[in-house]
Design an enzyme around this catalytic site. Structure first.
Site, PDB file in Angstrom:
ATOM      1  N   ASP A   1     -81.794  72.439 -30.489  1.00 23.03           N
ATOM      2  CA  ASP A   1     -80.976  72.459 -29.397  1.00 23.03           C
ATOM      3  C   ASP A   1     -79.692  71.125 -29.018  1.00 23.03           C
ATOM      4  O   ASP A   1     -79.910  70.192 -29.275  1.00 23.03           O
ATOM      5  CB  ASP A   1     -81.406  72.222 -27.488  1.00 23.03           C
ATOM      6  CG  ASP A   1     -80.530  72.553 -26.862  1.00 23.03           C
ATOM      7  OD1 ASP A   1     -80.261  74.090 -27.348  1.00 23.03           O
ATOM      8  OD2 ASP A   1     -80.316  71.516 -25.579  1.00 23.03           O
TER       9      ASP A   1
ATOM     10  N   GLU B   1     -78.454  74.646 -33.440  1.00 28.01           N
ATOM     11  CA  GLU B   1     -77.259  74.917 -32.895  1.00 28.01           C
ATOM     12  C   GLU B   1     -75.606  74.478 -32.351  1.00 28.01           C
ATOM     13  O   GLU B   1     -76.061  73.227 -31.732  1.00 28.01           O
ATOM     14  CB  GLU B   1     -78.349  74.745 -31.169  1.00 28.01           C
ATOM     15  CG  GLU B   1     -77.268  75.866 -30.377  1.00 28.01           C
ATOM     16  CD  GLU B   1     -77.433  74.944 -28.086  1.00 28.01           C
ATOM     17  OE1 GLU B   1     -77.567  74.013 -28.936  1.00 28.01           O
ATOM     18  OE2 GLU B   1     -76.714  75.905 -27.784  1.00 28.01           O
TER      19      GLU B   1
END
Lengths: 433, 579
Positions: B233, B275
């Site tokens: 993330d 990401e």
């Protein structure tokens, strides 16, 4: 011994008379004979190839002739139309033909034109205007081979290399210029196989837009109440693309000014540029010029025939695919500029704006009367929206504003006047037709 | 498939099973392929543990619930499950505000449940990756609580503190709807702390080697439990600097390379999926030289697929593909249509964003940050043809497709829920109470399931679509099966093919492994009207295309451009053999 130049020239004369492009080029030249100026043997053998420079009256022509043994079945495209006749190649009888019908000879022409720097495996002809032939090699090179020649630099060649020299890259990049003395014989450019004419994108957008009207009553009502908003709401919106085309157009004008210079545009010149088909400006145009400020912007080398067939959408954005470059080309049906013209950059913008409007009207032609009633309102909204987006993208370029009148109200009026001229010329042409 | 053949997906089948912790050694009975580059060919399935299936009947989805649904996922034909955060969290950002990196939120289960889920998945040939939230913690995380307690505690430098909020002021704010600055004042420590996202998510200080070591410890913990990798993330923001807008910094790449090296050494065959919501040329740096992340999401492609379909022109897609660099061997893009976040419009121009809002989010409630918080089906007006076309593109463009739970049955959304909960409503399994998601009382549910007439669970649910052989679910299952037979979709090169109609997108995927090259040509009509096009296939002259889904043969390719006609939103996958 290949067929002699004289034999080839004699056969060429008869062949030329059968070509529409030749007849069109010499229509006003009386009955003067076709003369051989010079020839060049490009390939000796079978197939063989010669380039002929011919003249009839003041017009010059290029013809590339090939020959092979008489067994040529399946070799030529458009075999019947391409054949010139039989001749002797030493002891052998050969068939002489237009070399552009022979893929193998087209590849030889590419090698000769590029002085051996380019070779190809595949060739395909593409439809083009009559005064030149267009060939695509291996889907990466695009050759324009001129049939009707002009002494001096051809405007398109000059502009392309000029723009390239100042770093303008939104082009089919010129690679090679093939010359003979004062004549441009061919132009070879890098080809972008997946690029599409701007016209196709515009038609896609219009198709979506007009389809939207007919899909629901709600959509129809929306069009009736606010066609501009309805044009914006339909999915296939072109405005984003037109804005980007405007940006590219501005860069082109800045580059043209850099490459070929610019000078003040005087009101007298402006008045002449606003003349309609009858040679005189409208009363409104005359009034505009009468009240013109001192600063009418700059006069630059123009594209001169700026419309949606001249631009292509490539993967990386818009490119200028071509420039007006046809000696047989009469002022197009948009009443646009002539090759190599200079004038206000607003003239190119007016060309594009006019074409957008006309395309919108054309798209209505396939619709039923009921659809057309709403569609015509929507088409007008579409034109306004995309014209606006085009201008917005154009004017976002700070550098190009130097070339335009400083007074924005006058600038807008001047653009409107150029648009009106194109409308008048078109109406006059249509009336004649 | 007939109703009789419907697999038994709803049984729990897990009670009484004694979990074992899965380590480095292969799981007995594992059906996983031994290919360390499995991720290149995988189809991922992203799911929200709290919203997938509630086996515990407390109203919140749990890990055991996912285990109970593995047969369904296996039948569907996905290869890897991506679990959204299930860690203890105050849940102020969907679990991306982690309060403990080493355990499972009690409402989601236990570590043993997790281990069992991984083991059960592996037994079915499915892999499992987890979200690894390493950029920041929750402000309730013990690390932060300690760090804020004073300026000289052992973790005082584990977060980024400053005496004022003026440094790094040029770095953009990402959550523009809710945050005005990347700094927030902490009254306890009387300093400002740095956060790239919500103010309750303080960023870890990666300049501190103790933090780097601690994060690696987290990684080792979950790898030791058998997880097959991580979705990293917010990978672009680990370090702070004025340079390059504070994103994609060299130090970040250096840390990710270290992470990769440790994984390769101790846990080969596991994957890092980054990401990084940036342009492809910038994202490609996260592959390193095949020594950083194995995968990275291709964010800009997604909105352009929607844009191309609404504009009925291929250029939004081909343009972004043309700016996508070739990536190193052993790396793969992750591509997707929708996910748990808003449909991000960060990587589009202002004009394009306006267009997307106008087309796909006319109601301001549908907008969030720089994006659109809607699910796939409502975005496309529940148009089955568009859904099929979008998936045909997703499954055939370069990259590993990532499906979002519920999209396989064209679930709807609820824009009246806050934040991105609009797209996180419970999975709709049956037409029964709570959509079969949970046996708890409605009031207990983590989020209300959809009950509207169009997308409500009585209309849209797995059970109904399993019984309907023409359902979208069955269609997708068949497409995944076809895709699996043709590795060229996963690893083949891409060549956009010229087509003379702007509404038609054509591209060739080609592999050049042992033997002759293998090519599949994909042709898609982006228009809602029937279209004809001439596609340049001349280099396949003499080949007889075979359509992959029905195995029907098409006319032989000649030296001329190949004429193709397609119905509205139609597409073909054509095998053309040697090129």
């Amino acid at each position: 011994m290949p067929p002699s130049s004289e034999v080839l020239a004699r056969m060429a004369a008869g062949y030329l008379e059968r070509q529409a492009w030749f007849r069109s080029a010499v229509a006003s030249e009386g009955r003067a004979p076709v003369e051989l100026v010079r020839s060049e043997l490009l390939a000796d053998g079978s197939p063989g190839l010669s380039r002929l420079l011919l003249r009839r009256g003041p017009r010059h022509f290029q013809l590339l002739l090939g020959w092979r043994g008489t067994d040529i079945g399946g070799v030529l495209r458009n075999e019947e139309g391409a054949l010139l006749g039989a001749a002797a190649n030493g002891d052998e009888e050969v068939v002489v033909y237009d070399a552009l019908a022979d893929d193998a000879l087209c590849r030889v022409i590419l090698e000769v034109a590029t002085a051996g720097s380019e070779t190809a495996e595949r060739v395909r002809p593409v439809a083009s205007l009559v005064s030149h032939a267009s060939l695509v090699f291996d889907e990466r090179l695009f050759m324009k081979l001129y049939r009707v020649l002009e002494a001096g630099s051809r405007p398109e060649v000059e502009v392309l290399f000029g723009l390239q020299a100042v770093g303008f890259d939104a082009l089919l990049t010129p690679a090679t210029r093939w010359r003979d003395g004062s004549f441009d014989l061919a132009l070879v450019r890098r080809f972008l196989p997946s690029a599409l004419e701007g016209r196709l994108l515009a038609l896609t957008s219009l198709r979506d837009l007009l389809g939207h009207v007919t899909q629901s009553d709600d959509a129809g009502l929306a069009v009736a109440s606010d066609p501009d908003a309805a044009a914006a709401a339909a999915g296939g919106d072109l405005a984003g693309e037109m804005s980007r085309l405007g940006e590219t157009t501005a860069r082109m004008h800045v580059a043209l000014a850099l490459a070929f210079g610019d000078e003040p545009l005087y009101s007298g010149e402006l008045l002449a540029r606003l003349a309609g088909a009858d040679g005189s400006p409208s009363a409104a145009a005359a009034a505009l010029v009468r009240d013109a400020p001192e600063d009418c912007g700059r006069s630059i080398r123009l594209h001169g025939d700026y419309h949606l067939r001249r631009v292509m959408r490539a993967e990386s954005g818009w490119i200028i695919a071509g420039f007006a470059d046809d000696p047989l080309y009469q002022a197009s049906d948009v009443g646009a500029s002539l090759p190599g013209r200079v004038g206000s950059p607003l003239e190119d913008l007016a060309d594009m704006s006019f074409v957008l409007g006309r395309l919108a009207r054309e798209a209505l032609a396939s619709r039923t009367a009921e659809e057309s009633e709403l569609g015509s309102r929507l088409a007008l909204g579409w034109w306004r929206r995309n014209r606006q987006a085009f201008l917005r993208g154009y004017l976002a370029n700070a550098e190009v504003r130097r070339l335009l009148p400083g007074d924005e109200a006058f600038r807008d009026a001047m653009l409107a006047a150029f648009e009106e001229v194109r409308e008048r010329r078109y109406e006059a042409t249509s009336a004649e037709g | 498939m007939t109703a009789e053949q419907t697999p038994p997906f709803t049984g729990s089948g897990t009670h009484g099973f004694s979990p074992t912790i899965v380590g480095e050694t292969p799981v007995p009975g594992s059906a996983l392929s031994a290919d360390p580059r499995w991720y290149e060919r995988a189809v991922f399935y992203e799911l929200l543990p709290r919203g997938f299936f509630d086996l515990g009947a407390d109203g919140i989805g749990d890990l055991s619930g996912i285990t109970a649904k593995l047969d369904y996922l296996s039948w569907l034909g996905v290869d890897c499950i991506w679990l959204l955060p299930f860690y203890p969290s105050p849940l102020r950002d969907g679990g991306y505000d982690v309060a403990d990196f080493f355990s499972v939120a009690p409402e989601c289960g236990t570590i043993e449940d997790f281990a069992l889920l991984v083991q059960s998945a592996h037994a079915r040939g499915l892999r499992v990756i987890c979200d690894l939230v390493i950029n920041h913690t929750s402000d309730q995380h013990p690390w932060f609580l300690e760090s804020r307690s004073s300026r000289d505690n052992p973790k005082a430098d584990w977060f980024v503190w400053a005496d004022d909020d003026q440094t790094l002021s040029d770095i953009r704010v990402i959550f523009v709807d809710s945050e005005r600055s990347n700094w927030t004042y902490d009254p306890v420590r009387q300093q400002y702390y740095w956060h790239r996202f919500y103010h309750h998510q303080p960023d870890l200080n990666y300049d501190n080697p103790e933090v780097r070591d601690a994060v690696l410890e987290v990684v080792r913990f979950w790898l030791g439990l058998g997880v097959d990798g991580f979705r990293l993330d917010a990978a672009a923001y680990l370090f702070q600097s004025e340079e390059a807008g504070g994103e994609n910094l060299p130090e970040t790449h250096e840390f990710l390379k270290r992470l990769r090296a440790e994984m390769d050494r101790d846990y080969p065959g596991r994957v890092l999926l980054a990401e990084v919501n940036q342009w492809p040329a910038d994202v490609a740096a996260y592959f390193g030289e095949s020594d950083e992340c194995h995968m990275a999401f291709h964010f800009p492609l997604m909105p352009r697929m929607f844009m191309a379909i609404r504009r009925e022109q291929r250029f939004p897609i081909t343009e972004i593909l043309s700016t996508t660099p070739t990536i190193p061997e052993g790396c793969q893009w992750g591509i997707f249509l929708r996910n748990h976040d808003e449909l991000t419009l960060e990587m589009v121009t202002d004009d394009e964003r306006d267009y997307m809002y106008a087309e796909y989010a006319r109601d301001p409630r549908m907008r969030k940050n720089l994006g659109i918080r809607r699910r796939l089906a409502p975005l496309i007006d529940n148009d089955r043809g568009v859904a099929e076309l979008l998936h045909a593109l997703l499954l055939s463009l370069p990259g590993a497709p990532v499906l979002y739970y519920g999209d396989e049955i064209l679930m709807g959304d609820n824009v009246y829920l806050g934040d991105r909960d609009s797209v996180r409503t419970p999975m709709q399994w049956t037409p029964d109470r709570n959509g079969g998601f949970s046996r708890a009382d409605f009031a207990q549910l983590v989020l209300p399931p959809l009950m509207d007439p169009v997308y409500g669970y009585e209309s849209v649910n797995v059970e109904a679509q399993l019984r309907d052989p023409s359902s979208f679910l069955h269609w997708l299952q068949r497409m995944l099966a076809v895709r699996r037979q043709y590795p060229v979709f996963a690893t083949g090169s891409l060549e956009v093919l010229p087509a003379d109609n702007p509404s038609v997108l054509a591209y060739a995927r080609t592999t050049s492994g042992p033997g002759r090259p293998h090519t599949v040509v994909c042709v898609a009509n982006l228009s809602r009207f029937a279209q004809a096009a001439a596609v340049s296939l001349t280099r396949f002259e003499g080949s007889t295309p075979v359509e992959l889904i029905g195995r029907s043969t098409f006319p032989v390719v000649s030296s001329a451009d190949y004429p193709v006609t397609l119905g509205p939103h139609g597409f073909y996958w054509l095998e053309v053999g040697a090129g």
